[in-house]
Enzyme design. Structure first.
Site, short mmCIF file in Angstrom:
data_model
loop_
_atom_site.label_atom_id
_atom_site.label_comp_id
_atom_site.label_asym_id
_atom_site.label_seq_id
_atom_site.Cartn_x
_atom_site.Cartn_y
_atom_site.Cartn_z
N GLU A 172 0.79 -1.32 -0.02
CA GLU A 172 0.04 0.04 -0.02
C GLU A 172 0.79 1.16 -0.01
O GLU A 172 0.44 2.24 0.66
CB GLU A 172 -1.17 -0.06 1.04
CG GLU A 172 -2.20 -1.10 1.12
CD GLU A 172 -3.06 -0.87 1.69
OE1 GLU A 172 -3.41 0.22 2.27
OE2 GLU A 172 -3.94 -1.60 1.99
N HIS B 221 -1.61 -1.72 10.48
CA HIS B 221 -1.08 -3.20 10.45
C HIS B 221 0.25 -3.39 11.38
O HIS B 221 0.85 -2.36 11.76
CB HIS B 221 -0.70 -3.58 9.23
CG HIS B 221 -1.80 -3.98 8.07
ND1 HIS B 221 -2.39 -5.17 7.72
CD2 HIS B 221 -2.76 -2.92 7.60
CE1 HIS B 221 -3.21 -4.95 6.82
NE2 HIS B 221 -3.63 -3.68 6.81
#
Length: 581
Positions: free
Chosen positions: A290, A564
């Protein structure tokens, strides 16, 4: 064939792309700011409440009007730029390559196989959510450019720290204990202030175009610790650390010394692991997901290039894919970012053709790389394969992810078949990334039983749908990212070590459709969703190589900077020179 820095075949095409993107960028930036001014993170909301600032509605109102007008004025230029930019994407190579000239050739090679027939390799993966700022705020993360610079600095300071290993001399326990911050010099607490109420991201603002990072010297130190079976009062001495391993998995209590030490690395089912506030020292290859924003990718490259001399970024395809077809238009690249200490000999990217919904707007796929490690004792070239991917995200669409896993296994096999030669020894074959499914959700039953896990080993997996009891989920609940329990690396570390507290911040498993969720099962720990993986395969490496796991690490250093939890894996590869051809 040597990789080229530019993704374009010649300067003329690159110039057309640069002109087109220069015309598009102002319109894109105004639209991004229009969204960002209307969407606040929970941290910004809390700051306004504490400061008793009630002018935000006016800021939103006037900001929306101003940026909308600017967007409207820039739109004709963006349309002209799009006419120039879109056609040249058909001849664009799917990544940019940065190579930092090494100070010496030895910095890019590992002489372990040549000298002693053994080498250790470190890998790490992290999903950073570096979307354009307006879109990142829907994940409760803002200030993409500042986050990118801060993340780069944190990674560099983590991987370049001194590598201290504690060897425990005990009749009942042997192995290597990775250090926690109780025995390492603590970083300045303000450096993690990105998540504090009044703090800013720790970025050097002296030059907005370049990220300046001071690189500490990386040294290896060994500490031998004698121990016995007698009980001692709790303290921070190394001798106590060696005696406290048996208590590291107790529920509701903090782990001391924040590591589970296996009873020997070679024993079946034992994986040394830890929850660390720092990235593992001496990571060799880093995979990030990402990293969609181009400017953020450039900031990461600037920060990481003194440590990782070979970087692949801006990976993916744009515009109509396949070319000249409008069935799937890619607004964003794949978000994959690969940084390696070793030279990249070959690299290949494939785009998933079956994405749906909002995921179809990004060119998610697989990036495979072959790296040069060094030479064996027989003077054969030693190489390694590293693959990173990011699968389809929406829940309840396991069929799409299974199709993508089929493609991943095929593409990896094709890449290795085309690039493996008889005069080479393959030391490792690693696959990592954000797979967007876990090993505990009933809704992910199809992916959990995929044949990929028959080829690659997952150190955290006990079987389909069952994790090992010490495993920790890696997906954080986005609304809670700035809560006091997890807003610094040290606090997040403590939270992850306490099961009752951890379940408040790690995402819960996804139930099967129309069925209630029963989790966890009786006498099983609460783990949560682990969707970030590092897998390795032994069947594809040279037959005289033996692979052992040195350590698996759950990393809290990026607390408040992403949603995350990064994961690290260190593998030890032993090459039997007597069997080598």
């Amino acid at each position: 064939m040597a990789l080229k820095a530019s993704p374009f075949p010649n300067g003329f095409v690159a110039g057309i792309h640069a002109v087109g993107w220069a015309l598009i960028l102002p319109c894109f930036w105004f639209l991004d700011r229009l969204i960002a001014v209307c969407k606040s993170t929970t941290l910004e909301q809390t700051q306004r409440l504490e400061q008793e600032c009630y002018l935000n509605p006016l800021k939103v109102f006037f900001g929306f009007i101003i940026f909308f007008i600017l967007f409207f004025l820039a739109a004709p230029f963006a349309l002209l730029g799009f006419i120039l930019w879109a056609p040249v994407q058909a001849c664009r190579r799917p990544f940019r390559y940065h190579r930092e000239p090494p100070s010496s050739q030895e910095r890019e090679t590992h002489r372990g196989f040549e000298l002693v027939g053994k080498a250790s390799f470190g890998f790490a993966t992290a999903n950073l959510c570096l979307l354009p700022d307006g879109l990142a705020r829907f994940n409760n993360l803002g200030h993409t450019q500042r986050r990118a610079a801060a993340i780069g600095q944190h990674i560099v300071h983590g991987v370049c720290r001194n590598d201290i290993r504690i060897f425990v001399d005990s009749p009942s326990s042997c192995g290597t204990l990775s250090p926690s911050n109780s025995i390492l010099p603590a970083s300045n607490s303000s450096s993690y202030g990105a998540t504090e109420r009044q703090a800013q991201y720790p970025v050097n603002h002296s030059n907005s175009d370049e990220v300046q990072v001071s690189i500490p010297q990386s040294n290896s130190q060994v500490v031998c610790v004698p121990s016995d079976d007698t009980k001692e009062p709790l303290d921070n001495s190394p001798s106590h650390l060696s005696n406290s391993n048996q208590n590291s998995n107790q529920r509701g209590h903090r782990s001391a010394p924040r590591a589970l030490l296996s009873q020997g690395l070679g024993q079946k089912g034992d994986v040394p692991w830890e929850v660390s506030t720092l990235f593992p020292a001496n990571v060799d290859i880093l995979c990030l997901e990402e990293v969609f924003d181009k400017r953020a990718a450039q900031k990461l490259t600037q920060a990481l290039r003194p440590v990782f001399g070979h970087i692949l970024y801006d990976v993916g395809v744009y515009a109509c894919q396949p070319p000249c077809r409008c069935s799937s238009f890619k607004f964003l690249n794949s978000g994959l970012f690969l940084a390696s200490r070793f030279p990249v000999l070959e690299a290949q990217y494939h785009c998933f053709p079956n994405s749906r919904g909002e995921d179809a707007l990004a060119a998610k796929g697989l990036l495979s790389a072959k790296v040069l490690i060094g030479q064996s004792s027989k003077q054969k070239r030693v190489v390694g394969y590293f693959n990173c991917t990011h699968l389809h995200a929406p829940e309840g669409e396991g069929e799409i992810r299974c199709e993508q896993l089929n493609m991943v296994t095929k593409w990896i096999g094709d890449f290795q078949a085309a690039n493996t030669f008889p005069d080479e020894d393959v030391a490792f074959d690693v696959l990592c990334g954000d797979l967007n499914f876990d090993n505990c959700s009933p809704d992910d039953h199809l992916e959990q039983n995929h044949c990929l896990f028959e080829q690659y080993r997952d150190p955290c997996r006990a079987g389909p749908g069952k994790e090992k009891p010490w495993v920790i989920g890696t997906l954080l609940e986005q609304p809670t990212l700035y809560e006091d329990d997890i807003n610094t690396p040290e606090k997040l570390q403590r939270t992850l070590e306490m099961e009752e507290l951890r379940k408040q911040y790690i995402s819960r498993p996804v139930p099967a459709k129309d069925l209630p969720l029963v989790y966890p099962e009786s006498d099983q720990p609460w783990i949560g969703r682990r969707i970030d993986y590092i897998l390795y395969r032994e069947s594809s490496v040279s037959k005289h190589c033996r692979t052992e796991i040195e350590a698996l690490t759950f990393i809290t250093q990026l607390a408040g900077l992403t949603d995350h939890i990064p994961v690290g894996l260190r593998l030890s590869v032993i090459m039997d020179s007597d069997c080598a051809d």
